[in-house]
Enzyme design. Structure first.
Site, PDB file in Angstrom:
ATOM      1  N   GLU A 169       4.221 -10.305  15.181  1.00  0.00           N
ATOM      2  CA  GLU A 169       3.588 -10.826  16.385  1.00  0.00           C
ATOM      3  C   GLU A 169       3.978 -12.300  16.579  1.00  0.00           C
ATOM      4  OE1 GLU A 169      -0.902 -10.799  18.367  1.00  0.00           O
ATOM      5  OE2 GLU A 169      -0.621 -10.446  16.237  1.00  0.00           O
TER       6      GLU A 169
ATOM      7  N   ARG B 117       0.819  -1.216   0.000  1.00  0.00           N
ATOM      8  CA  ARG B 117       0.000   0.000   0.000  1.00  0.00           C
ATOM      9  C   ARG B 117       0.851   1.264   0.000  1.00  0.00           C
ATOM     10  NH1 ARG B 117      -3.445  -3.774   2.868  1.00  0.00           N
ATOM     11  NH2 ARG B 117      -2.292  -3.293   4.782  1.00  0.00           N
TER      12      ARG B 117
END
Lengths: 224, 182
Positions: B106, B69
């Site tokens: 994560e 993006r």
């Protein structure tokens, strides 16, 4: 059609500069492929701007309200064109990247299939659309893009690519939609090294390559 | 620094175009979807104009955008301010010689790559992405640029998730965002 064949752009020095700004990387992503690397075009501000300007000049008065860019290199060219012509930009993405409701279109690769997705509701029936990607090889990805837009009721006016062959080979043929290409792929790496024993050699990055590049089976390859 | 605090009326228009998609890509995540912003030509243009206004004339010669993006916002900014655009990509996408920077997710690790030779020592660079969350990706991006001797002037994102404190992971580099989402 090629930009250089059109009235007004014949012999346009911008096209030559754009072609020369694109780097050819041999044997990527696999042996035999001469990869047309547009990232070096993006490093040349004038050539990059000229690329966008040539597309904008062509499309600004065609009543186009949608520019659909194919992930990921279509994202590098599409938004600037969309902004300049007052159109929305719609990203066409690999599976599971777009959140929310999508429609999917499968397409055939050399080995196996892949899939392109578009958001439901991004495009309205009757909208006039442009599809943009950096390069067209077999046309499989562009054909999937066209089908997505048509399934949403849009009219695909044209497909636009920076690089492509004069004839889109392979079985896809773009569903009869016109294709507009700025430059052809190059087979030669830019270099000024003298031939050795009559054989062209090129120093490219740290590789020294020798031999006759001739006519490889696949001069271009579509990867994202 | 956040444009939001300036209460620019354009910011409200931009923020209203960002769609929040719950439980994507997994339960509990409220995904900030900028694709709806791209569907509004005026709001998308305002977004770019705000960045261009900030960075034009600051002698920035590199805009580095993070896949994918960052590729949507970076090039229009680069073109307007006269800079080159450098894509920072996931592994094995860039052909030819690259440098790589690993970063922590994560669960597990990922990697960002940049072309060798794309950026020269001493160049002034901007890093662009649609959103900053934990700051891990932006941090890796800055590392790549600094490893080749560039100076990262600022990181620029459309959206910040301030609760994730990504700003603090940027080694003191300034961060400019248009919209905060809590």
């Amino acid at each position: 059609m090629f930009a250089g064949d059109q009235n007004g752009l014949q012999g346009d020095p911008r096209l030559k500069a754009i072609s020369e700004a694109i780097r050819v990387v041999p044997h990527f992503p696999k042996p035999g492929i001469m990869f047309q690397d547009i990232t070096t075009l993006l490093l040349d501000h004038k050539a990059f701007k000229d690329t966008v300007d040539i597309f904008v000049d062509r499309y600004r008065d065609m009543g186009i309200s949608v520019v659909a860019g194919v992930e990921a290199r279509g994202f590098m060219f599409g938004p600037s064109i969309a902004l300049a012509i007052g159109a929305k930009f719609v990203p066409l993405r690999k599976p599971r990247k777009l959140p929310g409701e999508v429609i999917s279109e499968a397409y055939v690769l050399e080995y196996g299939t892949d899939c392109l997705e578009m958001h439901v509701g991004a495009v309205q029936p009757g909208e006039r659309a442009l599809v943009i990607d950096d390069l067209v090889a077999t046309g499989g990805t562009l054909s999937a893009a066209i089908r997505l837009l048509e399934r949403a009721g849009a009219q695909v006016v044209e497909c636009a690519c920076v690089v492509g062959l004069r004839e889109v080979k392979g079985q896809h043929g773009l569903n009869g939609k016109p294709l507009y290409i700025l430059v052809e792929p190059r087979q030669q790496i830019n270099c000024s090294a003298p031939p050795v024993n009559g054989v062209e050699t090129c120093r490219h990055d740290d590789l020294i390559l020798g031999g006759n590049f001739g006519s490889p089976v696949n001069t271009t390859s579509k990867s994202d | 620094m956040s444009a939001y605090r300036d209460k620019d009326p354009l910011i409200h228009g931009i923020q209203s175009k960002i769609r929040v998609v719950p439980n994507f890509p997994k339960p509990g995540i409220m995904f900030q979807d900028i694709t709806t912003l791209l569907l509004d030509p005026k709001a998308f243009k305002d977004t770019i104009d705000l960045f261009v206004e900030r960075y034009k004339g600051k002698n920035i010669s590199v805009v580095a955008g993070i896949e994918a993006r960052g590729f949507i916002f970076g090039p229009p900014i680069a073109l307007e301010i006269g800079a080159k655009f450098v894509p920072l990509r996931k592994p094995k996408k860039l052909p030819g010689k690259v440098i790589s920077e690993e970063y922590i997710l994560e669960y597990g690790k990922d990697c960002l790559e940049m072309h060798v030779g794309a950026v020269e020592p001493g160049e002034r660079a901007l890093v662009v992405d649609d959103l900053i969350a934990t700051g891990g990706t932006l941090c890796a991006a800055m590392q790549l640029l600094e490893r080749v001797g560039a100076e990262v002037v600022e990181c620029a994102c459309v959206i910040e998730l301030p609760d994730l404190k990504g700003r603090e992971r940027l080694n003191g580099k300034p961060l400019y965002v248009l919209v905060e989402s809590r």
